[in-house]
Every structure is written in C-alpha cells, then in structure tokens.
Design a protein around this motif. Structure first.
Motif, mmCIF file in Angstrom:
data_model
loop_
_atom_site.group_PDB
_atom_site.id
_atom_site.type_symbol
_atom_site.label_atom_id
_atom_site.label_comp_id
_atom_site.label_asym_id
_atom_site.label_seq_id
_atom_site.Cartn_x
_atom_site.Cartn_y
_atom_site.Cartn_z
ATOM 1 N N GLY A 166 0.786 -1.231 0.000
ATOM 2 C CA GLY A 166 0.000 0.000 0.000
ATOM 3 C C GLY A 166 0.805 1.262 0.000
ATOM 4 O O GLY A 166 0.267 2.329 0.241
ATOM 5 N N GLY A 167 2.112 1.225 -0.227
ATOM 6 C CA GLY A 167 2.920 2.440 -0.131
ATOM 7 C C GLY A 167 2.625 3.434 -1.225
ATOM 8 O O GLY A 167 2.285 3.093 -2.346
ATOM 9 N N GLY A 168 2.793 4.710 -0.887
ATOM 10 C CA GLY A 168 2.692 5.787 -1.860
ATOM 11 C C GLY A 168 1.325 5.974 -2.452
ATOM 12 O O GLY A 168 1.174 6.484 -3.548
ATOM 13 N N LEU A 222 1.534 17.212 7.006
ATOM 14 C CA LEU A 222 0.343 16.842 6.244
ATOM 15 C C LEU A 222 0.717 16.208 4.909
ATOM 16 O O LEU A 222 0.137 15.194 4.492
ATOM 17 N N ILE A 223 1.698 16.782 4.233
ATOM 18 C CA ILE A 223 2.047 16.326 2.887
ATOM 19 C C ILE A 223 2.882 15.050 2.937
ATOM 20 O O ILE A 223 2.706 14.154 2.106
ATOM 21 N N ALA A 224 3.776 14.940 3.917
ATOM 22 C CA ALA A 224 4.535 13.691 4.054
ATOM 23 C C ALA A 224 3.594 12.522 4.304
ATOM 24 O O ALA A 224 3.733 11.449 3.700
ATOM 25 N N GLY A 225 2.632 12.722 5.200
ATOM 26 C CA GLY A 225 1.670 11.662 5.471
ATOM 27 C C GLY A 225 0.809 11.346 4.267
ATOM 28 O O GLY A 225 0.493 10.179 3.994
ATOM 29 N N ALA A 226 0.430 12.384 3.513
ATOM 30 C CA ALA A 226 -0.405 12.164 2.333
ATOM 31 C C ALA A 226 0.350 11.399 1.253
ATOM 32 O O ALA A 226 -0.213 10.516 0.595
ATOM 33 N N MET A 295 -2.559 15.797 -9.092
ATOM 34 C CA MET A 295 -1.225 15.876 -9.695
ATOM 35 C C MET A 295 -0.486 14.545 -9.694
ATOM 36 O O MET A 295 0.388 14.322 -10.528
ATOM 37 N N GLY A 296 -0.799 13.673 -8.742
ATOM 38 C CA GLY A 296 -0.091 12.398 -8.672
ATOM 39 C C GLY A 296 1.371 12.584 -8.295
ATOM 40 O O GLY A 296 1.748 13.540 -7.618
ATOM 41 N N LEU A 302 6.709 21.214 -9.169
ATOM 42 C CA LEU A 302 5.533 22.012 -9.524
ATOM 43 C C LEU A 302 4.472 21.914 -8.437
ATOM 44 O O LEU A 302 3.792 22.901 -8.119
ATOM 45 N N LEU A 303 4.349 20.728 -7.857
ATOM 46 C CA LEU A 303 3.312 20.495 -6.852
ATOM 47 C C LEU A 303 3.583 21.263 -5.561
ATOM 48 O O LEU A 303 2.649 21.767 -4.925
ATOM 49 N N ALA A 304 4.847 21.366 -5.159
ATOM 50 C CA ALA A 304 5.179 21.997 -3.874
ATOM 51 C C ALA A 304 4.663 23.430 -3.761
ATOM 52 O O ALA A 304 4.024 23.782 -2.759
#
Length: 393
Positions: A166-168, A222-226, A295-296, A302-304
């Motif tokens: 289930g990673g990533g 938040l983003i690391a966990g997401a 964005m995947g 670009l996402l940051a």
C-alpha cells in the motif's frame, strides 16, 4: 556495510504473514498518544494548579509513553535478534549487533531521551522555579524523546503498509493507512503543542508570526503523510485526528475539580483549564489531498508551490474569521471552551481582543514570507513522504 537508511528501504522484504496488526504497533501508537495527552494535561495542570510534585498523573502519562515504547520495542529487538524467524529478520535493520525494525530503534532512542529528561526537569524546577516558556531545556529534551517515539510509530506502520502493497497511495493495506494517518495526526498535535506560545490561542491569529509558524510546520507533516499513505484522504484524516484528540481533552479536562496551590491567585478556578480550541487544519488539509490526487507523483517541484500557497490561503481565510468568533463572548461555552485563563493571569480586556497587532501585524510582506515557508515545507514534506513510501523494514 549497508547503512540503516539503505537497509530500511531494501526491496527484498516479504509481506506480513497475516492481516493481524502486530501487538507492538498498538503499543507504540498507545505510547505516542499517551505522550501528547500527558503534555496537554500537564500544561492544564500548570495553568490550573501551578507547580506541583513530579509525581502528578499528567507526568506519569508522559513518562508512561517512554516506558511502554522502550520496553515493547526493546523486547521486539531482543526477540528478533535471538529468536526471530527469517521473515522477521529480513524485515529488520542491524544496529550494534542487534536486529529490529527501524521504527523500533527510533522508539528506543526516544525513550532514552525521555528518561534523561526526567531528573533534569525535576532539578530544573527545584533550581529555577516555574518555567517561563514551554520549551525549557529539559522540556526540549523531553519533546525530542516523545517525537522520536511518534516518528518510530509512523515508520513502523509505514513499513508494514508498504510490505502489504500500500505504499505511496497505490491502494491496499487500508488498516495500516488509517493507522499511519493517526500517527501523523499525533505528530500534528505534538507540533501544535510545541508552538503553543505562538499559535496556541486564537488571540494571536491576526499576527504575522502566527501564519509563519503554521506555514513552516504543518505542510511538511500533512504532505509527508499524504504522500506515504495508502488512503485517498490521508491529510484530511490526520487533521481530523489532531482536532478530535484536542477536542476530547478540551471537553474532558474541565470535568475534573482542581484549585490553585501557588500564589498569586487572580482567578479562583474550580476545575481544570482546558486547552485552547484547535486550529481548523482540516480545511487546508482537504486542499492538500485534492491537489495530490490531481497531480499524482513525478511533478513534485511544480506540486510543492501549489500545495504551499493552497495551504496558506485556506488556513489564513479560515483562521482569520474563525478566531473572531473564538475571542468573542459567544464562544464561551462548553463546546468551544474559550475564556479559560490561567489562575495567575489578571483579568482584563486582553481576553476579547487580538494581541500584538501593532507590533506584528499581518502584512503582504509577512504573508509572502509565510508563503515561501509553506512552499519549502511542502517540498520537504514531499521528499519525506517519498522516502517513507520506500521504507520496508
């Protein structure tokens, strides 16, 4: 010799043998929860009763975290080293001749830091009296300790999730994804507590520093966990955990009778003071999840900036207007728990106004600084999340 970091992400690790969540995962998650609950309780104790004996229930909840995490992970390391199966040994990293999951090592190191901080904290209070700030030197060591335990719990869960496929965010391993979001929610609460002096009270929400601190801290988690989680809405789930645990403490603590024991007493409190109402992080967290779904992976640079600007904009609008209500008399009820001040704070008009607006106003320049901090924090969160998505030991 293979490094710990490289070994932790080694691909040749078998999937878990059963769907049952291992006992040590529950133990370290309980320990992580005990730490933040104990710290919130301890802050309330100081605000309501004052400096007390070292053996308060709040302190016991904090140090129980280190005992539970240290003993459970210590036993896990010994069991894996001397009696582990081939599968268990393959899912471990070696350190000083012993073998155990990387998360277990982080928990052990965190527990040791907490043990060191206990006599240091007691001596500090005896030598210097009351703490002037939340992060006194012994408290900083203590915070590093239970942060290590919380990170250890996260790493332990993410390794199991990744081995289960289930990673990533690639589906599967939903129970581990939920536990991972819970772990990140506890980390969010931890950092909110550490920033208590700057972002704890709604009266600070019209200051520039308030948004700079939030922008530097929360996007990373938040983003690391997401990025690492298998859930569809991981950042939102983590934010709900943070808000939920805080609200439980806000509603439960005032039920218990307590009176001040240390002069001067300007407010004759009769019950424990609750923590302030939590930040509404669920709003920017929804924006984080929506962008990451759209964005995947593969376009992180670009996402940051998109994530950083979205986080700050959503947080700013939400907190700017919500805190106007939270400092008003209309919020002084059981649900919101506002206007509950320290026993040694003089009553005054500060209770219903924003603080320090003249010296630290929200300006375009300060919002720009906060936006840059949010972008950097977002990029670091993506980098950390990518690393966690590869952890398998």
């Amino acid at each position: 010799m293979t490094s710990i970091a490289a070994a932790a992400s080694a691909p040749d690790v078998p999937a878990p043998r059963s769907d049952a969540i291992p006992w040590h995962v529950w133990a370290v998650l309980f320990a992580a929860t005990s730490a933040v609950v104990g710290v919130i309780w301890d802050i309330s104790w100081h605000r309501t009763i004052g400096r007390d004996t070292f053996w308060t229930p709040a302190h016991m909840a904090i140090y129980a975290s280190g005992i539970i995490a240290g003993t459970s992970c210590g036993w896990l390391v010994l069991q894996t080293t001397f009696a582990g199966s081939e599968v268990e040994r393959a899912a471990s990293v070696r350190f000083w001749g012993f073998r155990g999951p990387l998360g277990a090592w982080l928990c052990i190191w965190g527990a040791l830091a907490m043990i060191v901080s206990a006599p240091f904290d007691n001596w500090w209070h005896n030598a210097y009296g009351l703490d002037v700030k939340v992060l006194s030197p012994p408290h900083a060591i203590l915070a590093l300790g239970f942060t290590g335990i919380e990170l250890g719990a996260v790493v332990m869960v993410v390794a199991l999730q990744n081995r289960a496929g289930g990673g990533g965010g690639r589906g599967g391993a939903k129970p581990y994804g939920l536990l991972l979001a819970y772990g990140f929610g506890i980390l969010l609460l931890n950092k909110a507590i550490m920033g208590f002096e700057y972002i704890g009270f709604p009266n600070s929400a019209h200051n520039g520093l308030y948004y700079e601190v939030c922008a530097a801290i929360f996007p990373l988690l938040l983003i690391a966990g997401a990025r690492a989680s298998s859930l569809r809405w991981p950042a939102t789930t983590a934010a709900v955990v943070y808000i939920g645990v805080t609200l439980i403490m806000l509603w439960v603590l005032p039920v218990f009778p307590a009176t001040p024991k240390l002069a001067p007493v300007y407010r004759p409190l009769t019950h424990m003071a609750p923590p302030p109402f939590p930040l509404l992080l669920v709003v920017p967290a929804i924006g984080v999840d929506l962008w990451m779904q759209r964005m995947g992976t593969g376009r992180d640079w670009l996402l940051a900036p998109l994530l950083g600007v979205t986080f700050l904009a959503a947080l700013f609008v939400t907190q700017w207007f919500a805190t106007k209500f939270l400092i008003s008399p209309a919020s002084e009820n059981f649900f919101f728990g506002t206007n509950r001040w320290n026993y040694n704070s003089l009553p005054g008009d500060f209770e219903h106004r924003f603080w320090n607006i003249r010296n630290d106003p929200v300006t375009p320049l300060k919002l720009t600084v906060a936006a840059v901090l949010a972008m950097v924090s977002s990029r670091l969160g993506l980098w950390l999340g990518n690393g966690l998505a590869r952890v398998r030991r």
